[in-house]
Design an enzyme around this catalytic site. Sequence first.
Site, short mmCIF file in Angstrom:
data_model
loop_
_atom_site.label_atom_id
_atom_site.label_comp_id
_atom_site.label_asym_id
_atom_site.label_seq_id
_atom_site.Cartn_x
_atom_site.Cartn_y
_atom_site.Cartn_z
N SER A 61 0.84 -1.19 0.00
CA SER A 61 0.00 0.00 0.00
C SER A 61 0.87 1.24 0.00
CB SER A 61 -0.90 0.01 1.25
OG SER A 61 -1.56 1.25 1.40
N TYR B 205 -2.60 -0.96 9.82
CA TYR B 205 -2.66 -1.40 8.42
C TYR B 205 -1.39 -1.00 7.67
CZ TYR B 205 -4.27 -1.70 3.58
OH TYR B 205 -4.39 -1.98 2.23
#
Length: 253
Positions: A145, A158
Amino acid sequence: MSDTRIALVTGGNRGLGRATALALAEDGVDVVLTYRANRAEADDVVTELEKAGVRAAALQLDVGEVGSFPAFAEELRGLLRGTFDRDRLDHLVHNGGHAALTRLGATTVEDVDRLYAVHFKGPYFLTQALADLIADGGSIVTLSSGLSRFAGDGWAIYGSLKAGVDQLTRYLATELGPRGIRVNAVAPGPIATDFGGGTMRDDEGARTHMASLAALGRIGEPDDIGPLIATVLSDRARWVTGQRLEASGGTLL
């Protein structure tokens, strides 16, 4: 025995997984996709893939439930032989995942455990469970990400886990390299999917804000990512391994 390449795409029933499966089909790659709960959605993607001229199938899998992986590997082995006339996969895409905000003071142990299980523990142990089913000379893509590079409010766990995925990718590339298996991470930036409640797809204010932070002046679409993953998996990227490739339109450069 068929010599058509086959890819397994986790979470292939929607979003980036669906876009990846369709991009692979454009390259003539057969696809096995997994879904966690929505069988009808998965069946719709299988139909799309078959209309594109490739063979396709869907299997149920929760990528956060590592105890189910040995049985899944056996189910996949049977599917490969019975449906695809093959003993091995060529490509594996660790796409399945979910989002959860984790701000200090409002984060539970269960939130963190589930994020860890799905985004780090799951990809590692699924790779381990399927290693013997991946053909020598094959390729793997993990999903990182943009949040492993830049910090976004509320995404501490995350984003940190995705940074771990970046490093895990390098270790897997080293360990599987002697078999000619390449392992790379693709790191999307903000993408208009239902991920995280669909904010980047549906919230015009959030879309406008994130677009203002990107060098290319917009947020991404699934079709910006799927073809990239297909390319990284293919022989067109045969000399690339152990790398993190960010596809964020130049967000927060």
